[in-house]
Design an enzyme around this catalytic site. Structure first.
Site, PDB file in Angstrom:
ATOM      1  N   LYS A 159       0.730  -1.178  -0.152  1.00 38.31           N
ATOM      2  CA  LYS A 159      -0.004  -0.063   0.102  1.00 38.31           C
ATOM      3  C   LYS A 159       0.910   1.130  -0.050  1.00 38.31           C
ATOM      4  CE  LYS A 159      -3.627  -0.613   2.482  1.00 38.31           C
ATOM      5  NZ  LYS A 159      -4.419  -1.069   3.724  1.00 38.31           N
ATOM      6  N   ARG A 195      -3.029   2.944   8.708  1.00 34.31           N
ATOM      7  CA  ARG A 195      -3.395   2.030   7.816  1.00 34.31           C
ATOM      8  C   ARG A 195      -2.519   0.867   7.835  1.00 34.31           C
ATOM      9  NH1 ARG A 195      -4.685   4.443   2.006  1.00 34.31           N
ATOM     10  NH2 ARG A 195      -6.202   2.474   1.874  1.00 34.31           N
ATOM     11  N   GLY A 239      -8.106  -6.790   3.956  1.00 29.71           N
ATOM     12  CA  GLY A 239      -9.152  -6.697   5.130  1.00 29.71           C
ATOM     13  C   GLY A 239      -8.474  -7.711   6.295  1.00 29.71           C
ATOM     14  N   MET A 279      -5.796  -7.216   8.060  1.00 28.96           N
ATOM     15  CA  MET A 279      -5.181  -6.518   9.204  1.00 28.96           C
ATOM     16  C   MET A 279      -6.286  -5.144   9.653  1.00 28.96           C
ATOM     17  SD  MET A 279      -1.316  -6.858   8.753  1.00 28.96           S
ATOM     18  CE  MET A 279      -1.389  -6.546   6.982  1.00 28.96           C
ATOM     19  N   ARG A 294      -3.587  -1.581  -6.435  1.00 30.31           N
ATOM     20  CA  ARG A 294      -2.801  -2.900  -6.099  1.00 30.31           C
ATOM     21  C   ARG A 294      -3.109  -3.710  -7.171  1.00 30.31           C
ATOM     22  NH1 ARG A 294      -6.102  -4.688  -0.829  1.00 30.31           N
ATOM     23  NH2 ARG A 294      -8.034  -4.734  -1.654  1.00 30.31           N
ATOM     24  N   HIS A 324     -16.186  -8.115   0.092  1.00 29.18           N
ATOM     25  CA  HIS A 324     -15.307  -9.114   0.860  1.00 29.18           C
ATOM     26  C   HIS A 324     -15.236 -10.424   0.429  1.00 29.18           C
ATOM     27  CE1 HIS A 324     -13.861 -11.627   4.211  1.00 29.18           C
ATOM     28  NE2 HIS A 324     -12.956 -10.921   4.310  1.00 29.18           N
ATOM     29  N   ARG A 372       5.540 -50.040 -16.346  1.00 28.28           N
ATOM     30  CA  ARG A 372       6.123 -50.596 -15.110  1.00 28.28           C
ATOM     31  C   ARG A 372       5.529 -52.063 -15.152  1.00 28.28           C
ATOM     32  NH1 ARG A 372       4.781 -47.925  -9.389  1.00 28.28           N
ATOM     33  NH2 ARG A 372       2.946 -48.947  -9.843  1.00 28.28           N
ATOM     34  N   SER A 432      13.487 -43.362 -13.610  1.00 29.73           N
ATOM     35  CA  SER A 432      12.271 -42.633 -13.399  1.00 29.73           C
ATOM     36  C   SER A 432      12.112 -42.586 -11.902  1.00 29.73           C
ATOM     37  CB  SER A 432      10.802 -43.436 -13.906  1.00 29.73           C
ATOM     38  OG  SER A 432       9.957 -42.615 -13.429  1.00 29.73           O
ATOM     39  N   GLY A 448      10.643 -42.515  -8.570  1.00 31.00           N
ATOM     40  CA  GLY A 448       9.216 -42.768  -7.882  1.00 31.00           C
ATOM     41  C   GLY A 448       9.250 -42.138  -6.688  1.00 31.00           C
ATOM     42  N   ASP A 490       7.248 -43.784  -3.390  1.00 29.36           N
ATOM     43  CA  ASP A 490       8.205 -44.403  -2.624  1.00 29.36           C
ATOM     44  C   ASP A 490       9.386 -44.132  -2.046  1.00 29.36           C
ATOM     45  OD1 ASP A 490       6.670 -46.827  -1.863  1.00 29.36           O
ATOM     46  OD2 ASP A 490       6.728 -47.383  -4.067  1.00 29.36           O
ATOM     47  N   CYS A 524       8.059 -39.576 -11.777  1.00 28.99           N
ATOM     48  CA  CYS A 524       6.758 -40.170 -11.896  1.00 28.99           C
ATOM     49  C   CYS A 524       6.098 -40.330 -10.705  1.00 28.99           C
ATOM     50  CB  CYS A 524       6.691 -41.352 -12.764  1.00 28.99           C
ATOM     51  SG  CYS A 524       7.340 -42.641 -11.481  1.00 28.99           S
ATOM     52  N   TYR A 532      12.178 -35.053 -17.987  1.00 27.64           N
ATOM     53  CA  TYR A 532      10.904 -34.958 -18.043  1.00 27.64           C
ATOM     54  C   TYR A 532      10.171 -35.105 -16.525  1.00 27.64           C
ATOM     55  CZ  TYR A 532      10.211 -40.090 -17.699  1.00 27.64           C
ATOM     56  OH  TYR A 532      10.189 -41.166 -17.375  1.00 27.64           O
TER      57      TYR A 532
HETATM   58  P1  ADP Z   1      -7.688  -2.337   3.753  1.00 32.15           P
HETATM   59  O1  ADP Z   1      -6.152  -3.031   3.676  1.00 32.15           O
HETATM   60  O2  ADP Z   1      -8.346  -3.519   4.779  1.00 32.15           O
HETATM   61  O3  ADP Z   1      -8.284  -2.359   2.518  1.00 32.15           O
HETATM   62  P2  ADP Z   1      -7.197   0.258   4.048  1.00 32.15           P
HETATM   63  O4  ADP Z   1      -6.212   0.827   4.768  1.00 32.15           O
HETATM   64  O5  ADP Z   1      -7.216   0.351   2.647  1.00 32.15           O
HETATM   65  O6  ADP Z   1      -7.594  -1.103   4.471  1.00 32.15           O
HETATM   66  O7  ADP Z   1      -8.479   1.151   4.729  1.00 32.15           O
HETATM   67  C1  ADP Z   1      -9.527   0.807   4.902  1.00 32.15           C
HETATM   68  C2  ADP Z   1     -10.811   1.913   4.186  1.00 32.15           C
HETATM   69  O8  ADP Z   1     -10.394   3.136   4.465  1.00 32.15           O
HETATM   70  C3  ADP Z   1     -10.507   1.699   2.511  1.00 32.15           C
HETATM   71  O9  ADP Z   1     -11.812   2.127   2.047  1.00 32.15           O
HETATM   72  C4  ADP Z   1      -9.870   3.429   2.477  1.00 32.15           C
HETATM   73  O10 ADP Z   1      -9.920   3.861   1.235  1.00 32.15           O
HETATM   74  C5  ADP Z   1     -10.281   4.069   3.435  1.00 32.15           C
HETATM   75  N1  ADP Z   1      -9.393   5.119   4.026  1.00 32.15           N
HETATM   76  C6  ADP Z   1      -8.052   4.674   4.428  1.00 32.15           C
HETATM   77  N2  ADP Z   1      -7.280   5.881   4.590  1.00 32.15           N
HETATM   78  C7  ADP Z   1      -8.109   6.884   4.407  1.00 32.15           C
HETATM   79  C8  ADP Z   1      -7.899   8.414   4.256  1.00 32.15           C
HETATM   80  N3  ADP Z   1      -7.002   8.911   4.657  1.00 32.15           N
HETATM   81  N4  ADP Z   1      -9.067   9.193   3.840  1.00 32.15           N
HETATM   82  C9  ADP Z   1     -10.368   8.594   3.220  1.00 32.15           C
HETATM   83  N5  ADP Z   1     -10.357   7.023   3.278  1.00 32.15           N
HETATM   84  C10 ADP Z   1      -9.439   6.381   3.901  1.00 32.15           C
HETATM   85 MG    MG Z   2       6.417 -47.289  -6.220  1.00 29.35          MG
HETATM   86 MG    MG Z   3      -7.816  -0.936   1.351  1.00 37.32          MG
END
Ligand code: ADP
Ligand code: MG
Ligand code: MG
Length: 909
Positions: free
Chosen positions: A27, A96, A105, A107, A364, A480, A648, A794, A796, A799, A861, A881
Site C-alpha cells: 500500500k 492503515r 481486510g 489487518m 494494487r 469481501h 512398469r 524414473s 518414483g 516411495d 513419475c 521430463y
Molecule cells: P484495507 O487494507 O483493509 O483495505 P485500508 O487501509 O485500505 O484497509 O483502509 C480501509 C478503508 O478506509 C478503505 O476503504 C480506504 O480507502 C479508507 N481510507 C483509508 N485511509 C483513508 C483516508 N486517509 N481518507 C479516506 N479514506 C481512507
Molecule cells: Mg513405487
Molecule cells: Mg484497502
C-alpha cells in the site's frame, strides 16, 4: 546514517517508490508511486516494515520513532494547513496497515484519528456540517474501540440500530423485526446530527464499560496506540490463517501508513468507492466497480448499503457515478487507464470524492480468478503490455486446476431459484450452512459445505476456506466475499438480493419479485451455486467438465517454446492417455500394469496365478492373462503412436489381489478346484507385517520370473502389432523398486530372452528401452551401478519419500499434519517434494547416473511430477521430463516453462 524509519508521500512527490514493497508494504509503496506520478493522493507517510518487525520482536518501537512521526506530522500540517488536534482547522489522519503482499481486510485500519469532543466541534464548524463531524467521530470511536481497545465490534451495532428505530418511529414507519430490514429502511445517511451525537455518547460509554478506560482525547496518544495496534494486527488469527493459506512468511510484518483523511461522507457531492481495471472474475477488459454517495471507508465492501455501479452501462438511471458525477468519473477513468499501463497489470483501486474532488487511496494488483489471470496475461501480450515470457510468469500454476472447475450441465432441467452476482467462477453443490464454524464442521465430516452469509467479514475466513462455495445476500463484485473467494479459488455468488438469511433459525428463504417466498432452505439442505452465472439452485444440479479455454491454449503454446523438460502423463488406460494428450502430454511416464488386473474377468486369472502350486500351474494362469495384457498395450500404443510409453512391471504385493470375504474365498476355491482351507492357507502365507517393504516390485520378478516374462511378451507383442500398423512406437520397460544392479541384470536377462523370441516370431524388431524406478535410497546412492544396466531412470518419488523419511504415507495422517502445522516440515512431503532430503538423493542419483551413462533419460513419475515447486527442483537438477496425472498436465507445462525462465534469471518472479 541512522536507519530511515519513515517515508513521506504527497503534494506531487514521494520518498518511496513502487519497487520498495518489502520496506514500505504494498500500500505504502504504491501510494508513493501514485504521488510521484502526479495522481491525487492524500498526503501522508509510511512507517517501514522493519519497524514492525522490531516491534513484534521486542514489543517496543525503535528509539526515535515517535519523534520522527511527530516531525512528519508537522510536515503534513504545514502542507495541508491544518493542525493535528487543532481547535480551528483540525487535521484528521488514518492509520492503515499494509504488508508486502496484499492481505485484503485481514489487518486493521483506523480512520478519523485526531477527533475528540473539542476537535469534533471545530470540524463541524469548519465543514458547516455537524452531521458529518459526528459521523466521523462515531466511526473513529467504533474502530478505535475495536482495533486498539479490543472491544467486541458487534457491540457498536446496537446504538446505531437504536437510532434507526427512533428515526423510523419519528417517521411513523412500521418497525421491522430484524435489523437487516431496519438497516435497509433507515440507512446511515438518513441518521441526522442529533442521532449521531447520541451514538457517540453511547460509543464512549461502551468503550468505558468494556475496556475499563476512557477513549483517549489526546490525538498524539490516539495516533501512537493506533500505530502499535496496527503492527499487532499482523498477528491476529485471521491474518495468520490468511498467511498460511497464501504462503506468506510470518517474518515479514506490516508497514503502517499515516495519511491525511479525505471525506467521502461530507454530503451528497462526496462519495467513496472501489474499482477494477478489468473484470477479476472473467478477465474481460472492462473498467467497473462500485460506489456509494456520502459514505466512508469500508462502507462499500462491507455491504452495509447496496453499492451502485460506476458506469452507466446496464445501470438504473440516477445510480451510476458516470451519471451523477460525470467530471469525477472521467478523471477516475483516465487515472485507472494510466495506472494499469504503468503497473502493467490489472489494478484494484480505492477512491474517495470529497466535495467533488477525486482522490486515490490505494492501487494494487487485483486478486483474480485463475481464468481471469490467464485471460488478462494473454490479452496484455496482445495489447503490447507484456512479453509472452512475462505472461507465463504471471499465472499461478497451482491454481490452473480451477480452469477445469465443472460448469452447470446445459442440458440440466433444474431451474435456478435466484440470481446474484457472479463473483468467482465454477459450479458446486453442497450442504447449506450459515456460519463459518458450521462450514468447518461440515468439512471435518468430509462433506461439502456451501457457506451462506448475509455478507462475509474477515472473521469468516476459516469457514470460507473449509467451504466448497460461498453465497451471500449482500455485497457486490468487490465485496469481501467476492475478493477473498477469488483469491482462494472458491466459486462464489455474491449479493443475491432475493435471499433472506435468518441465522438464529438456521433457515434461508428465497423471495420472488413480489416478495413471496419461493423456497425455504434449512441448514444442511443441499444447494448448488454457479459462480460463473450467479445462479442459485435447490438440490444438486448436474455439472459437466469445462475446457481450458482459448486463452489458456495460447498460453500453453507459449510455454512449449520456453520449456526444456518434457511433460508426460501417468496413465493406465487408453481413455486416460487420450485425456492427457488433449492437455498436451508428450508421452506416458508411468503405466501401472496392476491396474489392468482388477477387472472382473481378469482378477480370477490373477488369483489363480498367485495361488498356483508350481510353475506349470502358474504359467497356465499367466497364459490366460497374456491376451488381456497384450490387448491393453496394443490400445495404449495406438493412442500414443510415436510417443514414448513407459510401462512398469507388476509392483504391488500379491496379497492385494486376493479376496478377503468368506464367500469370495469359497468361490475362488470352487473355480480352482481346491479346498477352502487350501486357499485360506495360501492367503495366510502371503500375509506380511510390512507389505510396503515386503515381497513386491522387482522382488516378485526375481522369485516368479514367469510374471515379468508374460508382461514383457505382452508389451512387445503389442508393440510389434502397432509398429506393423505403421507407427514408430517407443516402449519403455520399467522395473520397480530395484536397489541393485544385479536385480536389473536378472530382469534384463528375461527381457532380452523374451524380446528375441517375440521379434523372431513376428518378423519385426521394435526399439525399446529398459530401465528402472529409483524408489530406494540405496538405488539412488548406487545410481552409477544401476545406470550401467538401465537406459533410463524414473524417480518414483512417492516411495522414495516413504523410504527416505521412513514415513508410511498411509499411516502419516496422525502426525504429518502436526509436523506441517508446527513447521517441522515446510510442507507435506507427499505433496511437495522434500527438496532437502529426497531431493538431495535425486541430485546425487542424477549426477552419478550421467557419469556412468551420459545419455541416460531421467524423469519423475511420483505425485510430485505435477507439483510446481517440485517441478522447479526437477528443472534445477536437469531431469528430462516430469510425469503427472492427466489433469495436471497443463499445470506441469506452465510450471516447467516458469522453471526454465527463472533459471535463465532474465526475469524477476
Ligand atoms: P484495507 O487494507 O483493509 O483495505 P485500508 O487501509 O485500505 O484497509 O483502509 C480501509 C478503508 O478506509 C478503505 O476503504 C480506504 O480507502 C479508507 N481510507 C483509508 N485511509 C483513508 C483516508 N486517509 N481518507 C479516506 N479514506 C481512507
Ligand atoms: Mg513405487
Ligand atoms: Mg484497502
Amino acid at each position: 546514517m541512522a536507519r530511515k524509519l519513515v517515508y513521506r508521500f504527497g503534494f506531487g512527490k514521494a520518498e518511496g517508490r513502487a519497487e520498495w514493497k518489502e520496506l514500505l508494504g504494498g500500500k505504502g509503496a504504491n501510494l508513493a508511486e501514485m504521488a510521484n506520478m502526479g495522481i491525487p493522493v492524500p498526503p501522508g507517510f509510511t512507517i517501514t516494515t522493519e519497524v514492525s518487525v522490531d516491534y513484534l520482536r521486542l514489543s517496543t518501537v525503535p528509539e526515535g520513532l515517535f519523534e520522527t512521526v511527530r516531525e512528519s506530522l508537522q510536515w503534513l500540517e504545514r502542507g495541508t494547513g491544518k493542525q493535528f488536534g487543532g481547535r480551528e482547522n483540525p487535521l484528521l489522519v488514518s492509520v492503515r496497515s499494509g504488508a508486502r503482499s496484499s492481505m485484503p481486510g485481514m489487518m486493521d485500519t483506523v480512520l478519523n484519528l485526531g477527533l475528540n469532543d473539542q476537535t469534533v466541534r471545530a470540524l463541524a464548524e469548519q465543514s458547516q456540517s455537524e452531521r458529518f463531524a459526528f459521523d466521523a467521530y462515531r466511526r473513529l470511536l467504533g474502530m478505535f474501540g475495536d482495533v486498539v481497545l479490543g472491544v467486541d465490534r458487534a457491540l457498536f451495532d446496537a446504538p446505531l440500530h437504536e437510532a434507526r428505530r427512533r428515526v423510523a418511529k419519528e417517521r411513523g414507519l412500521a418497525l421491522p423485526g430484524d435489523v437487516e430490514t431496519l438497516t435497509r429502511l433507515i440507512p446511515d445517511p438518513v441518521l441526522g446530527a442529533a442521532d449521531l451525537r447520541q451514538v457517540v455518547e453511547e460509543y464512549k460509554r461502551i468503550i468505558r464499560e468494556q475496556s475499563g478506560q476512557e477513549f483517549p482525547a489526546d490525538p498524539q496518544t490516539q495516533l501512537e496506540s493506533a500505530v502499535a495496534s496496527v503492527f499487532e494486527s499482523w498477528n491476529n488469527p485471521r491474518a495468520k490463517l490468511y498467511r498460511s493459506m497464501h504462503d506468506i512468511p510470518d517474518e515479514w510484518g506490516t508497514a503502517v501508513n499515516v495519511q491525511a483523511m479525505v471525506f467521502g461522507n461530507l454530503g451528497d457531492s462526496s462519495a467513496t468507492g472501489v474499482a477494477f481495471t478489468r473484470d477479476p472474475s472473467t478477465g474481460e477488459r472492462r473498467f467497473f466497480g462500485e460506489w456509494l454517495p456520502n459514505a466512508q471507508g469500508e462502507d462499500v465492501v462491507a455491504g452495509i448499503r447496496t453499492p451502485r455501479p460506476l458506469g452507466t452501462a446496464g445501470a438504473a438511471s440516477g445510480t451510476s457515478l458516470e451519471e451523477m458525477m460525470p467530471e469525477s468519473y472521467k478523471e477516475l477513468f483516465a487515472i485507472q487507464a494510466k495506472l494499469e499501463h504503468h503497473f502493467r497489470d490489472m489494478q484494484d483501486l480505492e477512491f474517495t470524492i470529497e466535495a467533488g474532488k477525486l482522490y486515490l487511496l490505494q492501487t494494487r494488483n487485483g486478486k483474480r480468478s485463475a481464468r481471469a489471470s490467464v485471460r488478462i496475461a494473454v490479452n496484455m501480450v496482445e495489447e503490447g503490455l507484456l512479453h509472452p515470457d512475462e505472461a507465463i510468469l504471471r499465472v499461478d500454476p497451482e491454481r490452473l486446476e480451477e480452469l477445469l472447475f465443472p460448469a452447470i450441465d446445459p442440458k440440466s432441467k433444474n431451474q435456478a431459484l435466484a440470481k446474484g452476482i457472479s463473483a468467482s467462477p465454477g459450479a458446486v453443490s453442497g450442504h447449506a450452512v450459515f456460519s463459518a464454524d458450521d462450514a468447518a464442521a461440515c468439512a471435518a465430516r468430509n462433506e461439502h459445505a456451501i457457506l451462506v452469509r448475509i455478507e462475509t467479514s474477515p472473521e469468516d475466513l476459516h469457514g470460507m476456506k473449509a467451504a466448497k462455495g460461498i453465497l451471500t445476500a449482500r455485497g457486490g463484485a468487490t465485496s469481501h466475499a467476492a475478493v477473498v473467494a477469488r483469491g482462494m479459488g472458491r466459486p462464489c455468488v455474491a449479493g443475491c438480493a432475493a435471499l433472506h438469511v435468518d441465522y438464529a433459525a438456521g433457515v434461508m428463504t428465497i423471495h420472488g419479485a413480489d416478495g413471496s417466498v419461493v423456497a425455504t432452505i434449512r441448514q444442511g439442505d443441499l444447494i448448488t451455486i454457479d459462480g460463473s452465472s450467479g445462479h442459485v439452485y435447490q438440490g444438486v444440479v448436474d455439472t459437466v467438465d469445462v475446457e481450458l479455454g482459448p486463452e489458456m491454449e495460447v498460453l500453453l503454446k507459449w510455454t512449449d517454446r520456453v520449456r526444456r523438460m518434457r511433460v508426460r502423463t501417468n496413465a493406465d488406460t487408453p481413455a486416460q492417455a487420450e485425456q492427457a494428450l488433449s492437455f498436451g502430454a508428450e508421452g506416458i511416464g508411468l503405466c501401472r500394469t496392476e491396474h489392468m488386473f482388477f477387472n472382473e474377468e481378469r482378477i480370477a486369472a490373477v488369483r489363480e496365478m498367485i495361488l498356483a502350486r508350481d510353475i506349470p500351474a502358474r504359467e497356465l494362469a499367466l497364459a490366460k492373462l497374456l491376451p488381456f495384457q497384450t490387448q491393453d498395450f496394443t490400445e495404449l500404443f495406438r493412442v500414443m503412436k510415436e510417443r514414448p510409453v513407459n510401462i512398469r512391471l507388476l509392483d504391488p504385493p500379491l496379497h492385494e489381489f486376493l479376496p478377503r470375504e468368506k464367500a469370495m474365498i469359497a468361490e475362488l476355491a470352487a473355480t480352482m478346484e481346491v479346498s477352502v482351507g487350501q486357499v485360506e492357507r495360501k492367503i495366510a502365507e502371503l500375509f506380511e507385517f510390512n507389505p510396503m517393504l515386503g515381497h513386491r516390485g522387482v522382488r516378485l520378478g526375481i522369485t516368479y520370473p514367469e510374471i515379468p516374462a508374460m508382461q514383457v511378451q505382452a508389451i512387445l507383442e503389442a508393440a510389434c502389432t502397432v509398429q506393423k500398423e505403421g507407427h514408430d512406437v517407443h516402449p519403455e520397460i520399467m522395473i520397480p523398486l530395484a536397489f541393485s544392479a544385479s536385480e536389473l541384470r536378472a530382469m534384463r536377462g528375461i527381457v532380452d530372452r523374451v524380446a528375441g523370441e517375440v521379434f523372431e516370431r513376428r518378423g519385426v524388431e521394435v526399439k525399446f528401452k529398459f530401465g528402472t524406478m529409483i524408489e530406494l535410497p540405496r538405488a539412488a546412492l548406487l545410481a552409477d551401478q544401476l545406470a550401467n544396466e538401465a537406459e533410463f531412470f524414473s524417480f518414483g518419488t512417492n516411495d522414495l519419500t516413504q523410504t527416505t523419511l521412513g514415513v508410511s504415507r498411509d499411516d502419516a495422517g496422525s502426525f504429518l499434519p502436526v509436523y506441517v502445522e508446527r513447521q517441522i516440515l515446510p510442507a507435506d512431503p507427499f505433496v511437495s517434494l522434500d527438496i532437502e532430503g529426497v531431493g538431495e538423493l535425486m541430485r546425487i542419483a542424477a549426477e552419478k547416473a550421467r557419469v556412468a551413462r551420459s545419455e541416460i533419460s531421467l524423469g519423475v513419475c511420483g505425485e510430485h511430477g505435477g507439483d510446481p515447486k517440485s517441478i522447479e527442483f526437477c528443472e534445477s537438477i536437469g531431469l528430462n521430463y516430469v510425469s503427472c496425472s492427466p489433469f495436471r498436465v497443463p499445470i506441469a507445462r506452465v510450471a516447467a516453462a516458469q522453471a526454465a525462465l527463472r533459471r535463465t534469471k532474465k526475469y524477476w518472479h
